[in-house]
Structure formats: C-alpha cells, structure tokens
Design a protein around this motif. Sequence first.
Motif, PDB file in Angstrom:
ATOM      1  N   TRP A 164       0.951  -1.185  -0.131  1.00 27.15           N
ATOM      2  CA  TRP A 164       0.099   0.238  -0.006  1.00 27.15           C
ATOM      3  C   TRP A 164       0.909   1.226   0.107  1.00 27.15           C
ATOM      4  N   PHE A 165       0.324   2.372  -0.080  1.00 30.23           N
ATOM      5  CA  PHE A 165       1.090   3.754  -0.390  1.00 30.23           C
ATOM      6  C   PHE A 165       0.287   4.758   0.477  1.00 30.23           C
ATOM      7  N   SER A 166       1.163   5.532   1.409  1.00 29.56           N
ATOM      8  CA  SER A 166       0.798   6.678   2.044  1.00 29.56           C
ATOM      9  C   SER A 166       1.201   7.752   1.355  1.00 29.56           C
ATOM     10  N   VAL A 167       0.561   8.827   0.961  1.00 28.28           N
ATOM     11  CA  VAL A 167       0.813   9.869   0.051  1.00 28.28           C
ATOM     12  C   VAL A 167       0.600  11.199   0.687  1.00 28.28           C
ATOM     13  N   GLY A 168       1.476  12.047   0.793  1.00 19.82           N
ATOM     14  CA  GLY A 168       1.016  13.445   1.195  1.00 19.82           C
ATOM     15  C   GLY A 168       1.183  14.671   0.289  1.00 19.82           C
ATOM     16  N   PRO A 169       0.718  15.779   0.851  1.00 21.54           N
ATOM     17  CA  PRO A 169       0.717  16.881  -0.048  1.00 21.54           C
ATOM     18  C   PRO A 169       2.189  17.347  -0.828  1.00 21.54           C
ATOM     19  N   SER A 170       3.017  17.152   0.151  1.00 19.86           N
ATOM     20  CA  SER A 170       4.498  17.567  -0.478  1.00 19.86           C
ATOM     21  C   SER A 170       5.026  16.627  -1.494  1.00 19.86           C
ATOM     22  N   MET A 171       4.794  15.336  -1.242  1.00 22.46           N
ATOM     23  CA  MET A 171       5.076  14.549  -2.402  1.00 22.46           C
ATOM     24  C   MET A 171       4.159  14.673  -3.737  1.00 22.46           C
ATOM     25  N   ILE A 172       3.076  15.066  -3.525  1.00 21.37           N
ATOM     26  CA  ILE A 172       2.041  15.266  -4.676  1.00 21.37           C
ATOM     27  C   ILE A 172       2.418  16.414  -5.473  1.00 21.37           C
ATOM     28  N   LYS A 173       3.238  17.422  -4.858  1.00 20.07           N
ATOM     29  CA  LYS A 173       3.529  18.523  -5.322  1.00 20.07           C
ATOM     30  C   LYS A 173       4.519  18.578  -6.513  1.00 20.07           C
ATOM     31  N   SER A 174       5.330  17.629  -6.466  1.00 18.36           N
ATOM     32  CA  SER A 174       6.378  17.567  -7.521  1.00 18.36           C
ATOM     33  C   SER A 174       5.719  16.467  -8.705  1.00 18.36           C
ATOM     34  N   LYS A 175       6.405  17.081  -9.873  1.00 17.36           N
ATOM     35  CA  LYS A 175       6.127  16.104 -11.047  1.00 17.36           C
ATOM     36  C   LYS A 175       6.302  14.786 -11.049  1.00 17.36           C
ATOM     37  N   SER A 176       7.623  14.486 -10.281  1.00 11.83           N
ATOM     38  CA  SER A 176       7.917  13.088 -10.286  1.00 11.83           C
ATOM     39  C   SER A 176       7.091  12.468  -9.340  1.00 11.83           C
TER      40      SER A 176
END
Length: 241
Positions: A164-176
């Motif tokens: 599974w994956f936990s995803v945060g706002p900082s991660m989702i800001k970058s293109k990669s």
Amino acid sequence: MIDFHTHLDLYTNPVEIAAETNRVNIFTLAVTTSPRAWQATSRYFSHLRNIQVALGLHPEIVSEKAVELSIILDNISSTRFIGEIGLDGSPKHRSTYALQIKIFEEILRNCSKIGGRILSIHSRSAASDVVSLISKYSNAGKPVLHWYSGSQTDLNKAIDCDCWFSVGPSMIKSKSGRALVAKMPRNRILPESDGPFATFRNSPIMPWDAISINYELSDIWGTSMLETEQILRSNLRIILE
Ligand code: MN
C-alpha cells in the motif's frame, strides 16, 4: 479526515494537537521513531479512540536506538501497527546501512511469525532493498510505503508484492511524485502528513491537512472530490479489516 503517517509526539505541543486530531480525523496513525517513544506515546494517547500509535525504530537513528530493538521484538505480538521502520540509503545515513538492514529484517522476520501487522515503511534511496525484504517476509501483514520516492521499476515490484502507499501533499506537489502516484493502484492509497517534518502553506503540516491530497488525487484520477473521499474511506476500511 485520515492521516496514515504522522509523528504526533514530535510536535511542540503534542497533547493539544492530538486532542484536536482525534476530534477532526476519523483515523490517524501516529508512528514513532523509537520503542521507548512508543511506550510513552501509547500511554499519553491511549484515551484517544481515533488515534493508533505504531511501534517503530526509524532507520535514521538506528545507531542510537539499536539497543531498544528487543523492546520492539517483545511487543510485536501485542500491537497491530508497526512503524516507522525501513531503510534510508541517502548519503547521510549510508554509514549505518548494514545495521539498518539487520534491524529492519529482524523486525520483518518477527512480524511474519505472527502475521496481520500493518507496517508504515520508510524507503528513501533504498526502495529496491526495502521491496526485496518485504517480498521475502510477505507473511508480515500489510506493508504501507510512506512517501515513496523510488523508481517506477521498484514501484511496480512493490505493487506486485501487495504494498500500500501513504501519500502526502509534499509528495504530490512535484512532477515526479505525481507521476508515481498516478501509477499506484487507487485502491491502495491512503493520505499522510508526515508532520511535523513536512510543511504545508509554509508551516509544519498538521494531521488534518493530509486530506488536502484529495484535490490532486481527483485531478490525477479524473474523479470528483466526493468520489475521491469515498475511495480513501473505503481503502481505510479495507486495510483495517
Ligand atoms: Mn516519517
């Protein structure tokens, strides 16, 4: 709404923030960086029903905390949530990498003897090794890779071994980061803040800010905000059942 990876005990005013988090979020996973911190945090937050405290030993501090490994091993059977554990292969922590592997593997081996654990896992610059160890101990339970930043190839391997994956706002800001999130199965994603280390609008992020990924996920998935929220709630139900 949901925060599946926060360091609640590391805020400057953890008691107030935990109370507010418990009120606002339906579920929060408060990871810890050492077994002693887990003991103290569990006592402080035990009355907060929407907060679960995870038993951890952070890879960045293994050299100081390796002596506490036995506390983790002794408590794996009595707690369902394990984290933050994992590996950090960045230059700053390269010197402890062998010790990190030894500890991470020992924790996974003990989890796999019991099974059914939910593990919040750090994999910065170490995704390939993290994924091979997870697949070696596949009986451990449900691994959740937090803030995954590895390659697409290792992401595919992680998906194949049911991560599974936990995803945060900082991660989702970058293109990669967005490109990685787009490849993750949407039925295995949960929001995270990684506060207080990650920031949100120039301040330490709060556990109730994790849900702000809802907006970007809706954009990536082509879903409405309501549909996205329903997917995340359903994911939470499934991982906890
Ligand atoms: Mn963390």
